[in-house]
Scaffold this motif. Sequence first.
Motif: not given
Length: 359
Positions: A128-129, A255-259, A263-264, A350-351
């Motif tokens: 995870v993460s 990863p949260a809050n990372n556009e 997209l990747k 976010k999630m």
Amino acid sequence: MASSSNTTKLLLLLIATAAATAAARDFSIVGYSSDDLTSTDKLIDLFESWMEKHSKIYESIEEKIQRFEIFKDNLFHIDDTNKKATNYWLGLNEFADLTHDEFKNNYLGLRPSPVMEIRPSSVTGHTVSVDEEVEGGGIPKAVDWRKKGAVTAVKNQGSCGSCWAFSTVAAVEGINQIVTGNLTALSEQELIDCDTAYNSGCNGGLMDYAFSYIASSGGLHKEEDYPYVMEEGTCEMTKAADAAVVTITGYKDVPANNEQALLKALAGQPLSVAIDASGRDFQFYSGGVFDGHCGTSLDHGVAAVGYGSGGKGLDYVIVKNSWGPKWGEKGFIRMKRNTGKPEGMCGLYKMASYPTKSK
């Protein structure tokens, strides 16, 4: 039961005063002229035709009158919104006789408890993460997993808060097709009935827990072997013990809050994502790139199945919903990206998470 003519007379009496007020306003709506919304007779005709189109039957005249008043209020909201919004539009759909509170209570199902809000940080055998999602390499300008054959037909959760199961299944169906070449519709009902350690069936759940369950339980059965019944039931895996299952090895969190990270990840496969769908415009979204009002309090599980651009700065993420093919753009919604907000439109970033599967 009273005749249809008696029902119409009662409706006429109820809306006579409201019609007089409405006549002073300039209404318009996609698919209907302004006259349709200021004429008493046409309002009734519009309601009756909507009832027929969506096979609506009410048990009493009183209930029909009540639903007409709700329908009318929703109709005026749709019209007012369409006058103001420029990039998306609303329309009448099967939810037009529901108050917004009724709609939220029945059709939103990502209702995490305080425990669920803390996503699993470690699960044996799972990763995870993964911050490496943002490292290295570019991504295509546009991706649409529907065109790549990795998205099944839009499904309908009905009035069961099981969106988390549909979101999970859409992502698993996607990675299974990418790895094996086979697009197989899988069972949401199995998750609702059997994945009960942390998830709560029609009362909500979380996609990460569902991924963990699928990986640890040996896989998920086909939808045809364990069909959806729109309610919680007893786990019946034994009845399909000899049927084929689709397996995954684990899952990863974006990863949260990372556009760019989202997209990747989305360039590689469909994702499970959570959004805030409690805004009234979501109930009647009909088309376009959604950039309307919404918060970031996550309450609905969906699947991101692509991204692209409509020009004029209208970049978007393609989202598969579970409210049937009559909602939105044949069951999908395009949600604006590049909004400047780290959490994205309606908390889209976010999630997000996705299942992994060995090739």
